[in-house]
Design a protein around this motif. Sequence first.
Motif, mmCIF file in Angstrom:
data_model
loop_
_atom_site.group_PDB
_atom_site.id
_atom_site.type_symbol
_atom_site.label_atom_id
_atom_site.label_comp_id
_atom_site.label_asym_id
_atom_site.label_seq_id
_atom_site.Cartn_x
_atom_site.Cartn_y
_atom_site.Cartn_z
ATOM 1 N N THR A 1 1.335 9.451 5.721
ATOM 2 C CA THR A 1 0.592 8.268 5.282
ATOM 3 C C THR A 1 -0.050 7.543 6.454
ATOM 4 O O THR A 1 0.572 7.364 7.498
ATOM 5 C CB THR A 1 1.533 7.294 4.550
ATOM 6 N N THR A 2 -1.285 7.130 6.272
ATOM 7 C CA THR A 2 -1.940 6.253 7.228
ATOM 8 C C THR A 2 -2.351 4.963 6.518
ATOM 9 O O THR A 2 -2.842 5.001 5.378
ATOM 10 C CB THR A 2 -3.187 6.896 7.852
ATOM 11 N N ILE A 3 -2.112 3.837 7.173
ATOM 12 C CA ILE A 3 -2.458 2.529 6.615
ATOM 13 C C ILE A 3 -3.180 1.730 7.691
ATOM 14 O O ILE A 3 -2.713 1.641 8.824
ATOM 15 C CB ILE A 3 -1.203 1.759 6.158
ATOM 16 N N ARG A 4 -4.320 1.173 7.333
ATOM 17 C CA ARG A 4 -5.055 0.321 8.257
ATOM 18 C C ARG A 4 -5.442 -0.973 7.556
ATOM 19 O O ARG A 4 -5.688 -0.990 6.344
ATOM 20 C CB ARG A 4 -6.328 1.016 8.755
ATOM 21 N N LEU A 5 -5.472 -2.053 8.325
ATOM 22 C CA LEU A 5 -5.974 -3.330 7.838
ATOM 23 C C LEU A 5 -7.267 -3.645 8.569
ATOM 24 O O LEU A 5 -7.333 -3.538 9.787
ATOM 25 C CB LEU A 5 -4.968 -4.457 8.092
ATOM 26 N N GLU A 6 -8.270 -4.052 7.810
ATOM 27 C CA GLU A 6 -9.525 -4.490 8.404
ATOM 28 C C GLU A 6 -9.716 -5.952 8.048
ATOM 29 O O GLU A 6 -9.934 -6.291 6.879
ATOM 30 C CB GLU A 6 -10.690 -3.648 7.894
ATOM 31 N N PRO A 7 -9.580 -6.861 9.021
ATOM 32 C CA PRO A 7 -9.692 -8.291 8.726
ATOM 33 C C PRO A 7 -11.044 -8.646 8.132
ATOM 34 O O PRO A 7 -12.086 -8.126 8.548
ATOM 35 C CB PRO A 7 -9.503 -8.951 10.098
ATOM 36 N N LEU B 1 -6.672 -0.114 3.784
ATOM 37 C CA LEU B 1 -7.078 1.276 3.649
ATOM 38 C C LEU B 1 -5.843 2.167 3.656
ATOM 39 O O LEU B 1 -5.098 2.211 4.635
ATOM 40 C CB LEU B 1 -8.022 1.669 4.786
ATOM 41 N N LEU B 2 -5.630 2.863 2.567
ATOM 42 C CA LEU B 2 -4.508 3.787 2.405
ATOM 43 C C LEU B 2 -5.055 5.200 2.473
ATOM 44 O O LEU B 2 -5.811 5.630 1.589
ATOM 45 C CB LEU B 2 -3.812 3.543 1.066
ATOM 46 N N ALA C 1 0.829 -1.205 0.000
ATOM 47 C CA ALA C 1 0.000 0.000 0.000
ATOM 48 C C ALA C 1 0.865 1.257 0.000
ATOM 49 O O ALA C 1 0.599 2.217 -0.738
ATOM 50 C CB ALA C 1 -0.928 -0.007 1.214
ATOM 51 N N PHE C 2 1.905 1.251 0.816
ATOM 52 C CA PHE C 2 2.795 2.414 0.844
ATOM 53 C C PHE C 2 3.523 2.564 -0.488
ATOM 54 O O PHE C 2 3.696 3.684 -0.999
ATOM 55 C CB PHE C 2 3.796 2.291 1.986
ATOM 56 N N VAL D 1 -7.716 0.240 -1.088
ATOM 57 C CA VAL D 1 -6.858 -0.032 -2.248
ATOM 58 C C VAL D 1 -6.577 -1.529 -2.389
ATOM 59 O O VAL D 1 -5.670 -1.931 -3.115
ATOM 60 C CB VAL D 1 -5.522 0.739 -2.134
ATOM 61 N N THR D 2 -7.369 -2.358 -1.721
ATOM 62 C CA THR D 2 -7.124 -3.801 -1.690
ATOM 63 C C THR D 2 -6.923 -4.387 -3.080
ATOM 64 O O THR D 2 -6.007 -5.186 -3.300
ATOM 65 C CB THR D 2 -8.302 -4.515 -0.999
#
Length: 240
Positions: free
Chosen positions: A78-84, A92-93, A53-54, A98-99
């Motif tokens: 930059t913020t990056i999150r993963l939602e299982p 989420l970028l 993502a980055f 952006v999956t």
Amino acid sequence: MSAEEDWPRLPGAARKIIVAIDGPSGAGKSTIARHLARHFGLLNLETGAMYRAFALKALRAGMPLDESGRIEALAARTTIRLEPGEEHNRVLLDGEDVTALLRNQTVTDAASRVSVFPAIRAWMVQLQQQLGAAGGVVMEGRDIGTVVFPQAEVKIFLDAAPEVRGLRRYEQLGSKPEVQPAEVIRDLRERDERDRNRADSPLRPSADAVLVDSTGMTLEEAVRAAEAIVEARLAAMATT
């Protein structure tokens, strides 16, 4: 079935177990991590997706991937999150999902290049530790068992011969006529070289990791081998 619904199968403290899966590109880490998460009722956090993502953000910005100062400045914004999810994480970028954009070869190669900078790895490690702090997770990447979670109860180092991994990756790409197997294998060898020889957190198995060499295995056999490793650890935990 959600992870929460499956958790009662795990006794007591085992619900907080951390399973770390490390290994080179194309070894099958993502597939095995997804299976273990479903089978044992854990959350699957694919850390490689965070690097991709980055890298996508850097590519979109047209930024040279070898300029550490600019890359590090970009990370600060930059913020990056993963939602299982059931099958895959949502990535989420900066709030954007952006999956679906992270599995092409250009992004994958860029992720390998931006990950060589110590400041980027330190930033990612902090994010990954936050994601897995409560336990009950399967995390896969390059340095989960050595750097991110050296205290993980289960550590697996998944490997295979470069030729085998390259052909697997070629098949994942859909055997496109414009991409030749030899090209994929060459790119994978170059990525191996970068990952194994970078100054910060080089790719290597933890001293207490269980090595699974899937060169001569089918995917199903590799999955079962990893499953047996986790089951053995859970059994040992239940007797202590």
